[in-house]
Structures are given as C-alpha cells and as structure tokens.
Design an enzyme around this catalytic site. Structure first.
Site, short mmCIF file in Angstrom:
data_model
loop_
_atom_site.label_atom_id
_atom_site.label_comp_id
_atom_site.label_asym_id
_atom_site.label_seq_id
_atom_site.Cartn_x
_atom_site.Cartn_y
_atom_site.Cartn_z
N SER A 254 0.83 -1.19 0.00
CA SER A 254 0.00 0.00 0.00
C SER A 254 0.87 1.25 0.00
O SER A 254 1.93 1.30 0.62
CB SER A 254 -0.90 -0.02 1.23
N LYS A 255 0.39 2.25 -0.70
CA LYS A 255 1.06 3.55 -0.79
C LYS A 255 1.32 4.14 0.60
O LYS A 255 2.21 4.96 0.76
CB LYS A 255 0.18 4.53 -1.58
#
Ligand code: GLU
Ligand code: ZN
Length: 486
Positions: A254-255
């Site tokens: 995930s970013k």
C-alpha cells in the site's frame, strides 16, 4: 521440450513491483534452461485499457534489465504478441468450439443475466452460474438470431459431473468439481476474447511450456484446463507464486507504507540490481544463509523446488533499504557516480556538483557512500563538498560553553591552519591535536565546532578527510564565514 515462458501484462495501469518479481522468475527460469522469455500484451479488456500503459510497462521492465527474447518491439516466430492484433485467431478457435459442442452462442440480455443472478443469490446459492438457457436454443433459432444481428457472446459449455485437476509445481495437486465452474464467456459481445480464452489460445500457439504467475490465478486455472481439454491440447506446466504483502500488515502493498509501482522505486533511487536481489527472496529461498545474489547466481540456483509454498510473502521495506545501501557501498565510486548521473538524467533530477570534475565527485563518493542508502541521498550528503553551506548559529555553539569560546576555537584553528602547507588528512589531524593540547580544548568541543563550521552539519564523514578534500583555501573561507556569523 524447449522451455518457453511468458509474462503477459495487461495495460490497465502502472506496473507493480510484484509484477517485476514474477518477470524476474520467468526471465531467470528461461535463462537457466536455455529457453526463451516472451512478453505478450493482454489488452483485450477495452474498458480497463489505459492509454500509454503498454509503453510504460515495457520501459520499466527494460529499466530493470530484464530483456525479453520475443514480444513487442522484438518480434519472433509466434507473433503478433499483442492480443488486440490476434482477434481473428480467437474467433476461429471459438468457432471450432461451437462446432464441437464445447462452446455455444448466448443471446441473453444484461437484464436477464442480472435477474438470474439475483434470484440465485436470494435462494442462497453458493455461487451464481449461467443457467445454460441458450444452450437449449435450436439450430434454427440460433441462425435466425445471428441473421437478425442480435448481440451475443460465446460461452464454454461446462459439463457437470467432471473432476478437473492439475498439478501445480509449487502447490501440488489441485482438484475442482466442474459444477463449481460457470459457463464462462469466451468471446464478448464486442468481439474481443475474454482473458480465459485468449490466454489459453495464445499460450498454446506460442508453445509456452511453463506458466509462472501469481497465485491469484489459481482459481482461473481449472477453467483453462477445461479449455485445453476442449481443444484437445496438452496444458503447460503450472507453477503459481505466492502473493506479496506488506510486512506485518497481512495485506497487499500500500502507498501508505511507501512505493508500490516498479518505476517509483527506481525514481526514489533504488538500484535495479538491489531491488532484483530483494525480489528474488519474495517467494524463493536457496535454503542457505546467503542473501546477496547476483543475477547470474540466481539463474544458477533458482528452481521451482525452492519456491515457497505459502500464501503470502512479506515485503520488508527496511530490508530493501538495507540491501540498496549494501549495493551502493560495494560499488566502485566511479561506477556509482555514473549511476547517479544516469538516474538524475532519466528522472530529470537536479544534482549538486555537476560543475565539478568527475575525479572530485568520485573522491566525495569515497567519503559518503558508506552513508548512502538511496541514490537521492547524494544531494543531501554531498552538498557541502561542492558549495559553502549555510550554518545554523545555534549548531555552531551547541558543542561549546558559550559563544565566546566557539569564536576563540574557530579563530585559533583558522590561524593554525593558515600555517599548514602539508594539507592532507593525517597531517591535519596531528597538527590539530597539537593545538588542542596547547589551548586545552576538549576534542569533542573543538572538532564538533569545526565540523559544523565547515559542513553545516554535525553528522558527517571523518572531519580531516573532508578538510583535505575541500582544500586549504576553502576551509579557511568557511571558518572565516562561521566566525563572522557569530
Ligand atoms: N494478463 C494477466 C495479468 O494481467 C496474465 C495472467 C497470467 O499470467 O495468466 O496478470
Ligand atoms: Zn443466454
């Protein structure tokens, strides 16, 4: 049998770092077995098609140095390698299935399919499936509908009561009942094939021997097996690879925790070789302690027997950063400078010190590369070698008792250094310690104050190495500037 493996990107967005892991495994497997690595573009989902994604995916695979033997821009005997250029091939094959009774036309409207699904759901069915309504149309009815240009799809006729099994080289025997498989669409109403149809036809026609892909595709594989059977073809060997998750999170990358796209890692200043080395271990393990692997060694040691049979492997960002630092430290400074320059040029990043000769920058790297973990660290760590820094006054007095003492340290060292002609790090250290003794300064207060005056920072490589490199004239100028600022 010749080994032929493929990576089949869908141009639906940016290429993920996990895709590069799968590319790497395919690439190495081909090299190991003196086979071929093929790239095929699976662009049949027109709704999810992203303009420019094909070019960007191919570019990033190249940036990681994983070149392909056949595919877009390379050609080969099994082209075209872009599915949207192969539509006739899929149509022909779908027609064969209609003739053999393994495929059939379906004219159902979206409305009918929606209400079918709804009623199946309401009656508590575990899975929703097409009800084979159109399979019961007579030949005459089908003909009339085709002639009147009623929109249609072509479906696979999945017969119930069959056991579908395949042996996965990583996960072992996988068995599914045909009752659990829908009469999936093979050709959509826009004339494009579905993924299932196109992947099977192409893997067969391109003589793919092994399929190495993420385990997300395990549920699709029985559908593919059914298609191979319907065509009378032998399926390839399958080896699914574990999914990659964020360390400690149990969910996909995930970013929130950092980059997820393959290109972003390079832009941040990761070296392709270091990332590849890290990716090698996301799903494979040689069973030894060795963790620094060149591509050549990986090709040698990689084997499907050593692929981890697990659901998820952890992406440890700290480990990757450590590994990148390891690669940076172990490069020659000349090679590293070359890399930094290429990186800055590619990503249009301004570098410090571009007006200095390479020999000087290489000496700077000799001093700072120990501390670099990313290529982009160069700008921060090297800046004071190239330009006189602004020194925060509170840092100048941080290591002494009072401003007057800081001034006296800096003045004493300035006049002492003005007398030194043998400007090398060893001599500077000897002469500086003489002064310490004479003036009764503590090493810490004196050397930290000097360090701050010269670099603007309090954590740097060894002070006298810096002084030697920036030179006598520059050192005096910096001390002078610091004195004046106090
Ligand atoms: N086009 C599929 C993808 O996007 C390929 C899956 C496969 O390797 O069969 O990943
Ligand atoms: Zn129908």
């Amino acid at each position: 049998m010749a080994v032929r493996v493929r990576m089949a990107p869908s141009p639906t967005g940016e290429y993920h770092i996990g895709h590069i892991r799968t590319v790497l495994y395919n690439w190495a497997f081909a090299k190991k077995h003196k086979g071929k690595f093929i790239i095929r573009i699976e662009d049949t989902d027109r709704e999810r098609y992203v303009e420019g994604a094909v070019e960007r995916i191919l570019e990033v695979i190249k940036l990681y140095g994983l070149d392909w033997d056949e595919g877009p821009s390379k050609g080969g005997d099994f082209g075209p390698y872009i599915q949207s250029e192969r539509l006739e091939i899929y149509k022909e094959h779908a027609n064969k299935l209609i003739e053999s009774g393994d495929g059939y036309y379906c004219f159902c409207t979206k409305g009918r399919l929606d209400s079918l699904r709804r009623s199946q759901r309401e009656s508590g069915a575990a899975i929703t499936k097409y009800d084979k309504h159109c399979l019961r149309l007579s030949k005459k009815e089908v003909k009339a509908k085709l002639e009147s240009e009623t929109p249609y799809v072509i479906r696979l006729n999945v017969r119930s009561g069959e056991e579908i099994s395949f042996y996965d080289e990583v996960y072992g025997e996988i068995i599914v009942r045909s009752e659990d498989i829908d009469d999936q669409v093979l050709i959509k109403s826009d004339g494009f094939p579905t993924y299932h149809m196109a992947v099977v036809v192409d893997d067969h026609l391109m003589e793919i021997s092994h399929i190495l892909r993420g385990m997300d595709w395990i549920p699709s594989t029985p559908k593919h097996i059914l298609l191979y059977k319907a065509f009378g073809w032998n399926p390839p060997t399958y080896a699914h690879l574990p999914n990659i998750k964020e360390l400690g999170e149990g969910k996909k990358l995930s970013k929130r925790y950092g980059s997820v796209f393959a290109l972003d890692f390079l832009q941040e200043g990761y070296l392709a070789d270091a990332v590849l080395n890290f990716l090698m271990f996301l799903g494979w393990n040689p069973g030894t302690e060795k963790e620094i692997y060149s591509l050549e060694e990986f090709i040698n040691d990689f084997s499907l027997d050593n692929v981890n049979k697990t659901d998820l492997v952890s992406f440890d960002r700290q480990k990757l950063l450590w590994m990148n630092g390891y690669y940076i430290r172990n490069m020659s400074s000349a090679d590293l400078l070359q890399k930094i320059k290429e990186w800055a040029a590619y990503f249009s990043i301004d570098l410090v010190g571009t007006d200095y000769p390479n020999e000087y920058s290489i000496k700077v790297l000799d001093q700072i590369k120990e501390r670099m973990r990313l290529l982009k660290d160069f700008n921060d760590l090297a800046s004071y070698y190239f330009k006189i820094p602004d020194v925060p006054p509170e840092l100048l007095t941080k290591y002494t008792k009072g401003r007057a003492r800081a001034i006296s340290i800096l003045k004493d060292f300035k006049s002492h250094y003005e007398q030194i002609s043998d400007w090398d790090s060893n001599n500077l250290e000897v002469r500086s310690r003489e002064l310490l003794k004479a003036e009764e300064y503590s090493p810490k207060e004196a050397f930290m104050t000097l360090r701050v005056a010269v670099t603007g920072q309090d954590a740097t490589p060894p002070l006298f190495d810096i002084l030697e490199l920036i030179g006598k004239k520059d050192t005096i100028v910096r001390l002078d500037k610091a004195i004046k600022s106090l």
